[in-house]
Design an enzyme around this catalytic site. Structure first.
Site, PDB file in Angstrom:
ATOM      1  N   ARG A  46     -23.376  15.599 -10.413  1.00 31.47           N
ATOM      2  CA  ARG A  46     -22.288  16.093  -9.175  1.00 31.47           C
ATOM      3  C   ARG A  46     -21.680  14.535  -8.756  1.00 31.47           C
ATOM      4  O   ARG A  46     -20.693  14.233  -8.499  1.00 31.47           O
ATOM      5  CB  ARG A  46     -22.393  16.928  -8.452  1.00 31.47           C
ATOM      6  CG  ARG A  46     -21.592  17.202  -7.078  1.00 31.47           C
ATOM      7  CD  ARG A  46     -21.648  18.559  -6.614  1.00 31.47           C
ATOM      8  NE  ARG A  46     -23.057  18.759  -6.414  1.00 31.47           N
ATOM      9  CZ  ARG A  46     -24.096  18.419  -5.262  1.00 31.47           C
ATOM     10  NH1 ARG A  46     -23.897  17.629  -4.765  1.00 31.47           N
ATOM     11  NH2 ARG A  46     -25.185  19.126  -5.475  1.00 31.47           N
ATOM     12  N   TYR A  98       5.332  20.540  -2.637  1.00 32.90           N
ATOM     13  CA  TYR A  98       4.791  21.581  -3.703  1.00 32.90           C
ATOM     14  C   TYR A  98       4.209  22.873  -2.910  1.00 32.90           C
ATOM     15  O   TYR A  98       3.581  22.665  -1.896  1.00 32.90           O
ATOM     16  CB  TYR A  98       3.733  20.736  -4.567  1.00 32.90           C
ATOM     17  CG  TYR A  98       2.999  21.866  -5.247  1.00 32.90           C
ATOM     18  CD1 TYR A  98       3.676  22.661  -6.291  1.00 32.90           C
ATOM     19  CD2 TYR A  98       1.599  22.010  -4.996  1.00 32.90           C
ATOM     20  CE1 TYR A  98       3.148  23.441  -7.056  1.00 32.90           C
ATOM     21  CE2 TYR A  98       0.806  22.915  -5.933  1.00 32.90           C
ATOM     22  CZ  TYR A  98       1.440  23.574  -7.020  1.00 32.90           C
ATOM     23  OH  TYR A  98       1.058  24.263  -7.580  1.00 32.90           O
ATOM     24  N   LYS A 195      -0.660  16.245 -14.343  1.00 34.18           N
ATOM     25  CA  LYS A 195       0.645  15.981 -14.745  1.00 34.18           C
ATOM     26  C   LYS A 195       0.724  14.716 -15.661  1.00 34.18           C
ATOM     27  O   LYS A 195       0.459  14.693 -16.557  1.00 34.18           O
ATOM     28  CB  LYS A 195       1.612  15.919 -13.556  1.00 34.18           C
ATOM     29  CG  LYS A 195       1.199  17.504 -12.649  1.00 34.18           C
ATOM     30  CD  LYS A 195       1.856  18.554 -13.265  1.00 34.18           C
ATOM     31  CE  LYS A 195       1.267  19.946 -12.520  1.00 34.18           C
ATOM     32  NZ  LYS A 195       0.748  20.010 -11.317  1.00 34.18           N
TER      33      LYS A 195
HETATM   34  C1  PLP Z   1       3.587  17.520  -6.553  1.00 36.18           C
HETATM   35  C2  PLP Z   1       2.174  18.025  -6.633  1.00 36.18           C
HETATM   36  N1  PLP Z   1       1.264  18.022  -5.870  1.00 36.18           N
HETATM   37  C3  PLP Z   1      -0.063  18.596  -6.408  1.00 36.18           C
HETATM   38  C4  PLP Z   1       0.204  19.620  -7.326  1.00 36.18           C
HETATM   39  C5  PLP Z   1      -1.206  20.447  -7.320  1.00 36.18           C
HETATM   40  O1  PLP Z   1      -1.923  20.020  -8.472  1.00 36.18           O
HETATM   41  P1  PLP Z   1      -2.800  20.874  -9.328  1.00 36.18           P
HETATM   42  O2  PLP Z   1      -2.080  21.953 -10.092  1.00 36.18           O
HETATM   43  O3  PLP Z   1      -3.436  20.113 -10.288  1.00 36.18           O
HETATM   44  O4  PLP Z   1      -4.079  21.511  -8.447  1.00 36.18           O
HETATM   45  C6  PLP Z   1       0.966  19.852  -7.961  1.00 36.18           C
HETATM   46  C7  PLP Z   1       0.959  21.008  -9.075  1.00 36.18           C
HETATM   47  O5  PLP Z   1       2.000  21.428  -9.664  1.00 36.18           O
HETATM   48  C8  PLP Z   1       2.138  19.154  -7.760  1.00 36.18           C
HETATM   49  O6  PLP Z   1       3.484  19.561  -8.537  1.00 36.18           O
END
Ligand code: PLP
Length: 379
Positions: A46, A98, A195
């Site tokens: 970890r 988001y 992403k």
């Molecule tokens: C701009 C943005 N930030 C953060 C996140 C969260 O990431 P995760 O889905 O990897 O937890 C997303 C998810 O779609 C996102 O589009």
């Protein structure tokens, strides 16, 4: 070194035991120690893992930070950043962000006495009005998800620093290939590594990069203390992904620029949100603080029915949440990614029932354009 060279080499030495050019997946929970208190810098999985360290060093180099920490998701990365804020303090946040970030802030973190002020951070005066002595963190998303509003990172960072507040930028949409917030004086930058950094839609992850050593140390402490680490296998997938980041981002950008132009002339489309279009209110800022416009765009079809026909009619674009992979995706923010934002708020930002979001992939442009054309014909 240039970006593409760093993307392939930074943080990656040939494996010391075999010379393997690719960093192995160190799938281990613990490490044998030579004696009491004598070890090779690795004690427990970890706390330290060589595959994770390699990807952290790689992404720190790409974002021009001092150190990076990899987490099990983008949300875990955001949670780690908010540990800089104490009970009673306030965070100024980009309002149209988001939906999952909003949900974390409003439904989890407010329970611990942290307060959040949501502002249209594309308007400097709004950010200025929201600042105060109790603000210790400014959380920016630029461009925003899904209507792609832009915030002037340098101007907001200078303002926040006058209040001794840290600035963090969610750079998921642009990736360090097109935007490096630390060079614009932000203190931290974070990603949903799920992403563009990964790019292949085969893993969930998050990363935070800090400009200062003490912030990186705090994040490393939190990463170990909370335990939301990126696994060795996911670290390896992410490391494989960043190698082609430059190539992929260039292609995402060219495809999206062309599709935005196509859609903005399409009779069935009422409005296109893309910072690469000269009529986008953030176009000039985009040219200053980004080196491309990215692969994300949204467009207004006018009604839920029209949106539904486009979403269900697309063939090359797959109807799915998420973004940033090589394959093109189409989604409906109002009912998918942004469903956790109250209706009156999301309508104010432009997240209507007729809004459709595209994550433009790296397929052949002709196929993508023909697909949208045939789907729009049904709208
Ligand atoms: C701009 C943005 N930030 C953060 C996140 C969260 O990431 P995760 O889905 O990897 O937890 C997303 C998810 O779609 C996102 O589009």
């Amino acid at each position: 070194m240039g970006f593409a060279t760093d993307a392939i080499h930074a943080g990656q030495e040939p494996d010391p035991t075999t010379g393997a050019i690719i960093t192995p997946i160190y799938q281990t929970s613990t490490y044998v120690q030579q004696g009491l208190g004598r070890h090779r810098g690795f004690e427990y999985g970890r706390t330290q893992n060589p595959t994770r360290s390699a990807v952290e060093a790689n992404i720190a180099a790409l974002e021009k930070g001092i150190g990076a920490l990899a987490f099990s998701s983008g949300m875990a990365a955001i949670s780690a950043v908010v540990t800089f804020v104490k009970q009673g303090e306030r965070v100024v946040v980009t309002e149209d962000l988001y939906g999952g970030t909003y949900r974390l802030f409003e439904r989890v973190l407010t329970q611990f006495g942290i307060r959040f002020s949501y502002v249209d951070s594309s308007r400097f005066d709004e950010v200025e009005k929201a600042m105060g002595e109790d603000v210790t963190l400014v959380f920016l998303e630029t461009p925003t998800n899904p209507v792609l509003r832009l915030t002037d990172v340098k101007a907001v960072s200078d303002l926040a620093h006058r209040f001794k507040a840290r600035v963090v930028v969610d750079n998921t949409f642009m990736s360090p290939f097109f935007q490096r917030p630390l060079e614009l004086d932000a203190d931290m930058v974070l990603h949903s590594a799920t992403k563009y950094l990964n790019g292949h839609s085969d893993s969930i992850g998050g990363v935070v990069v800090a400009a200062r050593k003490e912030d990186a140390e705090h994040l490393a402490f939190v990463q170990n203390a909370v335990g939301a680490i990126l696994s060795p296998f996911d670290s390896w997938l992410l490391l494989r992904g960043t190698k082609t980041l430059a190539l992929r981002m260039e292609r995402h950008n060219t495809n999206a620029v062309a599709l935005a132009a196509f859609l903005s002339k399409h009779p069935k489309v009422q409005k296109v949100y893309y910072p690469g279009l000269p009529e986008h209110p953030g176009h000039e800022l985009a040219k200053q603080q980004m080196s491309g416009f990215g692969g994300m765009l949204s467009f207004e079809t006018g009604s839920l029915e029209a949106a539904q026909r486009v979403l269900e009619g697309a063939r090359v674009f797959s109807l799915a949440e998420s973004l940033g992979g090589v394959e093109s995706l189409i989604s409906h923010p109002a009912t998918m990614t942004h469903a956790s934002i109250p209706v009156e708020d999301r309508l104010r930002f432009g997240v209507t029932e007729g809004l459709v979001r595209l994550s433009v992939g790296v397929e052949d442009l002709e196929d993508l354009q023909a697909d949208l054309d045939q789907a729009l014909a049904k709208a």
